[in-house]
Design a protein around this motif. Structure first.
Motif, PDB file in Angstrom:
ATOM      1  N   VAL A   1       1.200  -1.641  -0.444  1.00 24.48           N
ATOM      2  CA  VAL A   1      -0.420   0.105   0.220  1.00 24.48           C
ATOM      3  C   VAL A   1       0.963   1.741  -0.304  1.00 24.48           C
ATOM      4  O   VAL A   1       2.088   1.658   0.776  1.00 24.48           O
ATOM      5  N   GLY A   2       0.455   2.009  -1.362  1.00 23.06           N
ATOM      6  CA  GLY A   2       1.591   3.430  -1.242  1.00 23.06           C
ATOM      7  C   GLY A   2       0.600   4.526  -0.847  1.00 23.06           C
ATOM      8  O   GLY A   2      -0.912   4.259  -1.346  1.00 23.06           O
ATOM      9  N   CYS A   3       1.025   5.783  -1.029  1.00 20.04           N
ATOM     10  CA  CYS A   3       0.522   7.098  -0.838  1.00 20.04           C
ATOM     11  C   CYS A   3       0.237   7.947  -1.920  1.00 20.04           C
ATOM     12  O   CYS A   3       1.193   8.257  -2.431  1.00 20.04           O
ATOM     13  N   HIS A   4      -0.827   8.606  -2.286  1.00 23.86           N
ATOM     14  CA  HIS A   4      -0.858   9.316  -3.621  1.00 23.86           C
ATOM     15  C   HIS A   4      -2.089  10.368  -3.005  1.00 23.86           C
ATOM     16  O   HIS A   4      -2.551  11.108  -3.489  1.00 23.86           O
ATOM     17  N   THR A   5      -1.477  10.447  -2.046  1.00 25.68           N
ATOM     18  CA  THR A   5      -1.910  12.112  -0.763  1.00 25.68           C
ATOM     19  C   THR A   5      -3.784  11.540  -0.666  1.00 25.68           C
ATOM     20  O   THR A   5      -3.910  10.589  -0.825  1.00 25.68           O
ATOM     21  N   LEU A   6      -3.975  13.086   0.460  1.00 24.50           N
ATOM     22  CA  LEU A   6      -5.462  12.390   1.049  1.00 24.50           C
ATOM     23  C   LEU A   6      -6.587  13.279  -0.242  1.00 24.50           C
ATOM     24  O   LEU A   6      -7.076  11.781  -0.460  1.00 24.50           O
ATOM     25  N   ASP A   7      -6.234  13.646  -1.065  1.00 15.73           N
ATOM     26  CA  ASP A   7      -7.839  13.880  -2.641  1.00 15.73           C
ATOM     27  C   ASP A   7      -6.747  14.165  -3.676  1.00 15.73           C
ATOM     28  O   ASP A   7      -8.153  15.141  -4.534  1.00 15.73           O
ATOM     29  N   HIS A   8      -5.427  13.230  -4.492  1.00 16.75           N
ATOM     30  CA  HIS A   8      -5.368  13.960  -5.035  1.00 16.75           C
ATOM     31  C   HIS A   8      -5.008  14.885  -6.108  1.00 16.75           C
ATOM     32  O   HIS A   8      -5.826  16.093  -6.835  1.00 16.75           O
ATOM     33  N   VAL A   9      -4.490  16.035  -5.073  1.00 14.39           N
ATOM     34  CA  VAL A   9      -4.070  17.328  -5.739  1.00 14.39           C
ATOM     35  C   VAL A   9      -2.892  17.333  -6.295  1.00 14.39           C
ATOM     36  O   VAL A   9      -1.956  16.618  -6.681  1.00 14.39           O
ATOM     37  N   HIS A  10      -2.608  18.533  -7.216  1.00 16.48           N
ATOM     38  CA  HIS A  10      -1.597  19.276  -7.649  1.00 16.48           C
ATOM     39  C   HIS A  10      -0.653  19.854  -6.245  1.00 16.48           C
ATOM     40  O   HIS A  10      -0.820  20.436  -6.261  1.00 16.48           O
ATOM     41  N   LEU A  11       0.419  19.357  -5.453  1.00 15.85           N
ATOM     42  CA  LEU A  11       0.958  19.754  -4.481  1.00 15.85           C
ATOM     43  C   LEU A  11       1.982  20.460  -5.009  1.00 15.85           C
ATOM     44  O   LEU A  11       1.704  21.679  -4.138  1.00 15.85           O
TER      45      LEU A  11
ATOM     46  N   TYR B   1      -0.181  12.779 -11.109  1.00 18.17           N
ATOM     47  CA  TYR B   1       0.076  14.079 -11.954  1.00 18.17           C
ATOM     48  C   TYR B   1       1.580  14.597 -12.008  1.00 18.17           C
ATOM     49  O   TYR B   1       2.120  14.835 -12.963  1.00 18.17           O
ATOM     50  N   GLY B   2       1.920  13.664 -11.595  1.00 22.26           N
ATOM     51  CA  GLY B   2       3.722  13.929 -11.406  1.00 22.26           C
ATOM     52  C   GLY B   2       4.329  15.265 -11.229  1.00 22.26           C
ATOM     53  O   GLY B   2       4.865  15.985 -11.274  1.00 22.26           O
ATOM     54  N   ASN B   3       3.309  15.906 -10.407  1.00 25.12           N
ATOM     55  CA  ASN B   3       3.828  17.398  -9.636  1.00 25.12           C
ATOM     56  C   ASN B   3       4.364  17.284  -8.107  1.00 25.12           C
ATOM     57  O   ASN B   3       4.004  17.091  -7.579  1.00 25.12           O
ATOM     58  N   GLU B   4       5.705  17.824  -8.534  1.00 22.78           N
ATOM     59  CA  GLU B   4       6.572  18.347  -7.815  1.00 22.78           C
ATOM     60  C   GLU B   4       7.740  18.816  -8.004  1.00 22.78           C
ATOM     61  O   GLU B   4       7.987  19.080  -9.458  1.00 22.78           O
ATOM     62  N   THR B   5       8.129  18.909  -6.981  1.00 23.36           N
ATOM     63  CA  THR B   5       9.252  20.372  -6.973  1.00 23.36           C
ATOM     64  C   THR B   5      10.598  19.880  -6.297  1.00 23.36           C
ATOM     65  O   THR B   5      10.236  19.140  -4.707  1.00 23.36           O
ATOM     66  N   PRO B   6      11.967  20.434  -6.028  1.00 22.12           N
ATOM     67  CA  PRO B   6      13.012  19.721  -4.875  1.00 22.12           C
ATOM     68  C   PRO B   6      12.114  20.253  -3.364  1.00 22.12           C
ATOM     69  O   PRO B   6      12.417  19.139  -2.558  1.00 22.12           O
ATOM     70  N   ALA B   7      11.589  21.569  -2.948  1.00 21.22           N
ATOM     71  CA  ALA B   7      11.050  21.434  -1.946  1.00 21.22           C
ATOM     72  C   ALA B   7       9.707  20.433  -1.814  1.00 21.22           C
ATOM     73  O   ALA B   7       9.696  19.773  -0.455  1.00 21.22           O
ATOM     74  N   ILE B   8       9.467  19.746  -2.400  1.00 15.84           N
ATOM     75  CA  ILE B   8       7.579  18.772  -2.470  1.00 15.84           C
ATOM     76  C   ILE B   8       8.913  17.229  -2.253  1.00 15.84           C
ATOM     77  O   ILE B   8       8.596  16.351  -1.257  1.00 15.84           O
ATOM     78  N   ARG B   9       9.963  17.184  -2.603  1.00 17.39           N
ATOM     79  CA  ARG B   9      10.859  15.747  -2.717  1.00 17.39           C
ATOM     80  C   ARG B   9      11.137  15.832  -1.239  1.00 17.39           C
ATOM     81  O   ARG B   9      11.145  14.978  -0.651  1.00 17.39           O
ATOM     82  N   ALA B  10      11.529  17.328  -0.073  1.00 14.53           N
ATOM     83  CA  ALA B  10      11.721  17.232   0.846  1.00 14.53           C
ATOM     84  C   ALA B  10      10.606  16.978   1.973  1.00 14.53           C
ATOM     85  O   ALA B  10      11.139  15.957   2.789  1.00 14.53           O
ATOM     86  N   MET B  11       9.684  17.369   1.644  1.00 10.09           N
ATOM     87  CA  MET B  11       8.541  17.014   2.401  1.00 10.09           C
ATOM     88  C   MET B  11       8.141  15.698   1.802  1.00 10.09           C
ATOM     89  O   MET B  11       8.025  14.666   3.608  1.00 10.09           O
ATOM     90  N   VAL B  12       8.493  14.838   1.436  1.00 11.97           N
ATOM     91  CA  VAL B  12       7.782  13.571   1.535  1.00 11.97           C
ATOM     92  C   VAL B  12       9.130  12.696   2.595  1.00 11.97           C
ATOM     93  O   VAL B  12       8.206  11.746   3.275  1.00 11.97           O
TER      94      VAL B  12
END
Length: 240
Positions: free
Chosen positions: A131-141, A175-186
């Motif tokens: 089981v992996g995670c795809h956020t709470l609501d499938h949003v553009h992070l 959506y493949g929507n990510e940035t270096p800051a979002i990678r760091a959050m993950v």
């Protein structure tokens, strides 16, 4: 280099002309693809099981299998094939749509399709899949404030783990929507890896929080499937 396959739905595609019809792979095609990989001596693995190979700690004929969104037809049509072949796979669930549907696609005219319930998600896990995670609501992070983006990442992990009763360590950016800051959050949230929509085979130098994948669509015939999985021609490094 290692291929990590991306699927969405495994079922009968919607009528011609339907939006996103290509994201539904027919069950017979999925079976054919998996059987051929087994015949060629490859083992299909979930992200959790693939990690030692991605880190260079183990060597072998392996490939990754991932499904985005947690569709019920994956449980019904793909899981029996995976279990028969003793493959494992990762399914990325939208935490607040368990037993719901792909509501994020409604404005695009995409037909609703049922998602797994919490019980089905637990059965997926108990069968040896991840089981992996795809956020709470499938949003553009990246379109959210940093606070809301982090909440989507952290709280989704918490809610899935509460429902599952086990750790959730794999993440996929909607959506493949990510940035270096979002990678760091993950990474801070405690996930061990994160997949993107960048097309390509995984190289030893790849960031484990920006893993490329190989998309498989309705029209991917078996020869094209083999080309995608087993040659470097697919390593284009571009986003869908």
């Amino acid at each position: 280099m290692i291929p990590i396959l991306t699927y969405h739905q495994i079922g009968r595609p919607e009528p011609k002309g339907s939006p996103y019809r290509a994201l539904t792979v027919h069950p017979s095609d999925f079976r054919r693809q998996m059987v051929w990989m087994r015949r060629l001596g490859y083992c299909g693995l979930a992200m959790r099981d693939l990690m030692p190979y991605l880190k260079g700690e183990r060597q072998g004929k392996v490939f990754g299998i991932t499904f985005d969104d947690g569709y019920r037809n994956v449980y019904q049509n793909a899981m029996p094939v995976l279990d028969e072949l003793r493959f494992t796979a990762t399914n990325y669930f939208v935490a607040r749509q368990l037993d719901g549907s792909n509501v994020w696609d409604a404005q695009k005219g995409v037909a609703p399709s049922a998602l797994m319930s919490a019980d089905e998600m637990r059965a997926w896990d108990q069968a040896g899949h991840e089981v992996g995670c795809h956020t709470l609501d499938h949003v553009h992070l990246s379109e959210l404030s940093p606070e809301l983006a982090e909440y989507q990442i952290v709280q989704a992990k918490h809610e899935l783990e509460q429902a599952l009763g086990a750790p959730v360590t794999a993440f996929c950016y909607p959506y493949g929507n990510e940035t270096p800051a979002i990678r760091a959050m993950v990474q801070r949230a405690g996930y061990h890896n994160a997949t993107t929509t960048v097309r390509g085979l995984v190289r030893p130098s790849d960031d484990l929080y920006g893993i490329p994948r190989v998309p498989i669509s309705r029209s991917t015939h078996i020869l094209r499937f083999m080309q995608k999985c087993l040659t470097r021609l697919e390593d284009r490094r571009r986003k869908d």
